[in-house]
Write a protein that holds these residues in place. Sequence first.
Motif, PDB file in Angstrom:
ATOM      1  N   MET A   1       0.821  -1.200   0.000  1.00 56.83           N
ATOM      2  CA  MET A   1       0.000   0.000   0.000  1.00 56.83           C
ATOM      3  C   MET A   1       0.863   1.263   0.000  1.00 56.83           C
ATOM      4  SD  MET A   1      -2.996   1.232   0.010  1.00 56.83           S
ATOM      5  CE  MET A   1      -4.038   2.495   0.581  1.00 56.83           C
ATOM      6  N   LEU A   2       1.915   1.278   0.835  1.00 57.29           N
ATOM      7  CA  LEU A   2       2.791   2.438   0.914  1.00 57.29           C
ATOM      8  C   LEU A   2       3.456   2.716  -0.439  1.00 57.29           C
ATOM      9  CD1 LEU A   2       4.119   4.661   2.552  1.00 57.29           C
ATOM     10  CD2 LEU A   2       5.884   3.014   3.217  1.00 57.29           C
ATOM     11  N   TYR A   3       3.827   1.648  -1.144  1.00 61.42           N
ATOM     12  CA  TYR A   3       4.442   1.808  -2.465  1.00 61.42           C
ATOM     13  C   TYR A   3       3.527   2.599  -3.394  1.00 61.42           C
ATOM     14  CZ  TYR A   3       5.860   0.655  -7.206  1.00 61.42           C
ATOM     15  OH  TYR A   3       6.206   0.730  -8.542  1.00 61.42           O
ATOM     16  N   PHE A   4       2.254   2.268  -3.421  1.00 57.71           N
ATOM     17  CA  PHE A   4       1.314   2.935  -4.322  1.00 57.71           C
ATOM     18  C   PHE A   4       1.062   4.388  -3.921  1.00 57.71           C
ATOM     19  CE2 PHE A   4       0.188  -1.581  -4.931  1.00 57.71           C
ATOM     20  CZ  PHE A   4       0.530  -1.670  -6.277  1.00 57.71           C
ATOM     21  N   VAL A   5       1.077   4.666  -2.631  1.00 59.72           N
ATOM     22  CA  VAL A   5       0.929   6.046  -2.165  1.00 59.72           C
ATOM     23  C   VAL A   5       2.138   6.874  -2.593  1.00 59.72           C
ATOM     24  CG1 VAL A   5       0.804   7.525  -0.122  1.00 59.72           C
ATOM     25  CG2 VAL A   5      -0.588   5.453  -0.252  1.00 59.72           C
ATOM     26  N   LEU A   6       3.336   6.349  -2.361  1.00 60.70           N
ATOM     27  CA  LEU A   6       4.555   7.071  -2.759  1.00 60.70           C
ATOM     28  C   LEU A   6       4.632   7.263  -4.264  1.00 60.70           C
ATOM     29  CD1 LEU A   6       7.173   5.387  -0.405  1.00 60.70           C
ATOM     30  CD2 LEU A   6       6.367   7.758  -0.319  1.00 60.70           C
ATOM     31  N   LYS A   7       4.300   6.218  -4.990  1.00 55.29           N
ATOM     32  CA  LYS A   7       4.319   6.296  -6.453  1.00 55.29           C
ATOM     33  C   LYS A   7       3.308   7.332  -6.951  1.00 55.29           C
ATOM     34  CE  LYS A   7       4.173   3.261 -10.473  1.00 55.29           C
ATOM     35  NZ  LYS A   7       4.002   1.872 -10.930  1.00 55.29           N
ATOM     36  N   SER A   8       2.131   7.363  -6.350  1.00 53.35           N
ATOM     37  CA  SER A   8       1.112   8.347  -6.732  1.00 53.35           C
ATOM     38  C   SER A   8       1.581   9.767  -6.434  1.00 53.35           C
ATOM     39  CB  SER A   8      -0.199   8.081  -5.988  1.00 53.35           C
ATOM     40  OG  SER A   8      -0.713   6.833  -6.331  1.00 53.35           O
ATOM     41  N   LEU A   9       2.157   9.984  -5.252  1.00 54.46           N
ATOM     42  CA  LEU A   9       2.665  11.308  -4.908  1.00 54.46           C
ATOM     43  C   LEU A   9       3.794  11.726  -5.847  1.00 54.46           C
ATOM     44  CD1 LEU A   9       2.616  11.015  -1.016  1.00 54.46           C
ATOM     45  CD2 LEU A   9       1.132  12.466  -2.443  1.00 54.46           C
ATOM     46  N   HIS A  10       4.635  10.774  -6.224  1.00 50.59           N
ATOM     47  CA  HIS A  10       5.719  11.054  -7.171  1.00 50.59           C
ATOM     48  C   HIS A  10       5.151  11.468  -8.532  1.00 50.59           C
ATOM     49  CE1 HIS A  10       9.625  10.847  -9.055  1.00 50.59           C
ATOM     50  NE2 HIS A  10       9.205   9.913  -9.899  1.00 50.59           N
ATOM     51  N   ILE A  11       4.178  10.739  -9.018  1.00 50.41           N
ATOM     52  CA  ILE A  11       3.597  11.038 -10.326  1.00 50.41           C
ATOM     53  C   ILE A  11       2.840  12.368 -10.300  1.00 50.41           C
ATOM     54  CG2 ILE A  11       1.869  10.275 -12.016  1.00 50.41           C
ATOM     55  CD1 ILE A  11       2.750   7.377 -11.319  1.00 50.41           C
ATOM     56  N   ILE A  12       2.106  12.626  -9.244  1.00 51.79           N
ATOM     57  CA  ILE A  12       1.395  13.908  -9.122  1.00 51.79           C
ATOM     58  C   ILE A  12       2.396  15.062  -9.121  1.00 51.79           C
ATOM     59  CG2 ILE A  12       0.031  15.333  -7.537  1.00 51.79           C
ATOM     60  CD1 ILE A  12      -1.357  12.620  -6.693  1.00 51.79           C
ATOM     61  N   SER A  13       3.454  14.928  -8.342  1.00 49.90           N
ATOM     62  CA  SER A  13       4.488  15.965  -8.314  1.00 49.90           C
ATOM     63  C   SER A  13       5.106  16.158  -9.685  1.00 49.90           C
ATOM     64  CB  SER A  13       5.580  15.593  -7.307  1.00 49.90           C
ATOM     65  OG  SER A  13       5.071  15.528  -6.012  1.00 49.90           O
ATOM     66  N   ASP A  14       5.363  15.059 -10.385  1.00 50.22           N
ATOM     67  CA  ASP A  14       5.943  15.132 -11.732  1.00 50.22           C
ATOM     68  C   ASP A  14       5.038  15.905 -12.686  1.00 50.22           C
ATOM     69  OD1 ASP A  14       8.039  13.567 -10.838  1.00 50.22           O
ATOM     70  OD2 ASP A  14       7.275  11.719 -11.724  1.00 50.22           O
ATOM     71  N   ILE A  15       3.758  15.602 -12.649  1.00 46.02           N
ATOM     72  CA  ILE A  15       2.811  16.246 -13.569  1.00 46.02           C
ATOM     73  C   ILE A  15       2.745  17.745 -13.310  1.00 46.02           C
ATOM     74  CG2 ILE A  15       0.357  16.430 -14.157  1.00 46.02           C
ATOM     75  CD1 ILE A  15       0.240  13.337 -13.717  1.00 46.02           C
ATOM     76  N   VAL A  16       2.671  18.128 -12.051  1.00 44.58           N
ATOM     77  CA  VAL A  16       2.606  19.555 -11.725  1.00 44.58           C
ATOM     78  C   VAL A  16       3.907  20.255 -12.110  1.00 44.58           C
ATOM     79  CG1 VAL A  16       2.351  21.218  -9.836  1.00 44.58           C
ATOM     80  CG2 VAL A  16       0.891  19.192  -9.919  1.00 44.58           C
ATOM     81  N   TRP A  17       5.039  19.615 -11.838  1.00 37.10           N
ATOM     82  CA  TRP A  17       6.349  20.191 -12.177  1.00 37.10           C
ATOM     83  C   TRP A  17       6.488  20.378 -13.686  1.00 37.10           C
ATOM     84  CZ3 TRP A  17      11.470  16.984 -12.059  1.00 37.10           C
ATOM     85  CH2 TRP A  17      12.543  17.808 -12.363  1.00 37.10           C
TER      86      TRP A  17
END
Length: 136
Positions: A1-17
Amino acid sequence: MLYFVLKSLHIISDIVWVGGMLVNAFVIAMVPPTIRTGVIAAVRPFDRRITTVAEGGAWLFGIILAIWYGWYATGWFGFKLLIVVMLSALHGMQAAWLRRMEADPHLDPPAFVRVGMPIVLVSVVAIVLLAVVKPF
């Protein structure tokens, strides 16, 4: 579960950046000097508060994922990291040129900064392919 949360936060940050970098690139390359000061004055706070924070999030979550899941020792990650460092440098140059262009609207940045849109887009394609396919 933690992996998917971190991966989601990483992807969201990437998209905004990446979105913020594309906005910066558009303003730098396409906005005429006559209205540059006003447009840049509106874009710079967004860049500082949103794009830069998203860049930090992308780095933070990406490094956590790489360390926790052992990707730092793989070839694809090293190449991806090199591209991300280049994008970070480009973002720094964009921010610096936006500041300079706001002060003097008739300044023209170097070609590397002016062609930021294709550089960002090609880099994102390469990063996604490396992260998904993991070719080496």
